[in-house]
Design a protein around this motif. Structure first.
Motif, short mmCIF file in Angstrom:
data_model
loop_
_atom_site.label_atom_id
_atom_site.label_comp_id
_atom_site.label_asym_id
_atom_site.label_seq_id
_atom_site.Cartn_x
_atom_site.Cartn_y
_atom_site.Cartn_z
N PRO A 1 -12.47 10.43 -6.94
CA PRO A 1 -13.09 10.20 -8.20
C PRO A 1 -13.97 9.02 -8.39
N SER A 2 -13.53 7.93 -7.59
CA SER A 2 -13.95 6.60 -7.94
C SER A 2 -14.07 5.98 -6.47
N LEU A 3 -14.95 5.13 -6.17
CA LEU A 3 -15.02 4.17 -5.01
C LEU A 3 -15.04 2.58 -5.68
N GLY A 4 -14.51 1.89 -4.75
CA GLY A 4 -14.45 0.20 -5.39
C GLY A 4 -14.33 -0.36 -4.22
N VAL A 5 -14.91 -1.49 -4.49
CA VAL A 5 -14.72 -2.86 -3.44
C VAL A 5 -13.74 -3.78 -3.91
N GLY A 6 -12.84 -4.31 -3.09
CA GLY A 6 -11.93 -5.26 -3.34
C GLY A 6 -11.16 -5.62 -1.90
N ILE A 7 -9.99 -5.96 -2.41
CA ILE A 7 -9.13 -6.45 -1.25
C ILE A 7 -8.30 -5.28 -1.09
N PRO A 8 -8.08 -4.90 0.28
CA PRO A 8 -7.41 -3.54 0.54
C PRO A 8 -5.89 -3.89 -0.16
N TRP A 9 -5.57 -2.83 -0.68
CA TRP A 9 -4.08 -2.60 -1.38
C TRP A 9 -4.04 -3.78 -2.43
N GLY A 10 -4.95 -4.19 -3.17
CA GLY A 10 -5.06 -5.18 -4.14
C GLY A 10 -5.93 -4.99 -5.16
N PRO A 11 -6.52 -5.96 -5.71
CA PRO A 11 -7.27 -5.82 -6.81
C PRO A 11 -8.78 -5.43 -6.42
#
Length: 320
Positions: A137-147
């Motif tokens: 449903p959503s895709l994001g950019v961040g720290i793996p298994w983090g924020p």
């Protein structure tokens, strides 16, 4: 060597002066003229049959050719092709460099990408992309298994974006192999010479590899773009009304005019392909500089040369 020896005529002229005065005439090839005449007759019959056959309903062609829904479909097709080609080319360059990498992990991932997207049928890829929001449903950019720093909802993707993504992913797999093949076609000795001169990798790629590789890349990638124009008709699977979709909807509303509507769609695809082929010709001609003694003549130059040669033959026959 004496001056008398330099001015001595050829042996054939000494033996037969009459032979020297004869005009050299080209060899006659009657079968070439017969085959050409037969081909012209068949072509004339074919063209005449098309324009005189009442079942084509040419009187309806003009009204459908400039219909607003058809023109809107052409615009959507151009958008899909342009964006997919740009996205596929940029991603294809990255994948091609990954395939050429000496790192086994990067090379393996690039090979898996090419294998996967070349194996999937394009309609299936479009349907999977269209339903991608069901799985993610959503895709994001961040720290793996983090924020997560940035996030996008995949359900908000428009049909145009879905079509461009699917076609671009598919196009990148083929573009990567075209680019890789063009780079590998460069003579290895030139790379060795560049290394001996101490040129950096980036400068080797920019000044030595790419100018020669593009001579092989442009024709093959131009063929890929022609295929992309035809493949863009499949975006109808994701509810995007392109040229093919506009033709399909129009013929369902006017079943009595099926033939002229289909001819309109075929004509527009022929126009788009012809325009793309013309651009490809001039791009190939540009990158052929330095590799041939004379650049291939443009269509205008060929017509001008044909007119000059025809006029010259008429003048010679008039004075004969």
């Amino acid at each position: 060597m004496s001056e008398q020896t330099l001015q001595r005529p050829p042996i054939s002229q000494e033996r037969d002066p009459e032979l020297a005065r004869r005009r050299v005439t080209p060899r006659l090839r009657p079968w070439r003229w017969i085959v050409s005449a037969a081909a012209l007759v068949v072509l004339a019959q074919f063209v005449t049959g098309i324009f005189t056959n009442e079942h084509y309903e040419w009187h309806k062609f003009g009204a459908f050719f400039t219909r607003e829904s058809i023109l809107d479909g052409v615009v959507v097709t151009l958008q899909v092709v342009a964006l997919s080609a740009l996205f596929g080319l940029l991603l294809g360059v990255v994948v091609a460099l990954g395939r050429l990498s000496t790192n086994p992990l990067i090379g393996g991932l690039a090979w898996a990408y090419v294998w996967f997207f070349r194996a999937l049928p394009l309609p299936l890829l479009l349907i999977i992309t269209f339903n991608f929001s069901y799985f993610y449903p959503s895709l994001g950019v961040g720290i793996p298994w983090g924020p997560v720093f940035a996030q996008v909802q995949t359900s908000s993707l428009t049909p145009l974006a879905i079509g461009v993504i699917a076609l671009g992913l598919n196009e990148a797999a083929y573009a990567a192999e075209v680019i890789r093949g063009g780079i590998l076609s460069v003579e290895p000795g030139q790379i060795e010479a560049a290394n001996a001169l101490g040129l950096s990798r980036a400068r080797q790629l920019r000044r030595i590899v790419l100018p020669q590789a593009l001579r092989s890349i442009v024709p093959a990638y131009g063929n890929q773009l022609v295929g992309l124009v035809k493949a863009s008709s499949l975006v109808y699977y994701v509810s995007l009304l392109d040229l093919f979709g506009a033709v399909f909807v129009l013929e369902s509303r006017h079943p009595e005019s099926l033939v002229p509507i289909l001819i309109v769609g075929a004509t527009w695809y022929l126009i788009l392909t012809a325009a793309l082929s013309t651009v490809q010709f001039y791009v190939e001609r540009y990158f052929a500089r330095g590799s041939v003694h004379a650049l291939p003549p443009t269509p205008v130059q060929r017509l001008r040369r044909l007119a000059v040669d025809s006029w010259g033959r008429l003048v010679r026959r008039a004075h004969a």
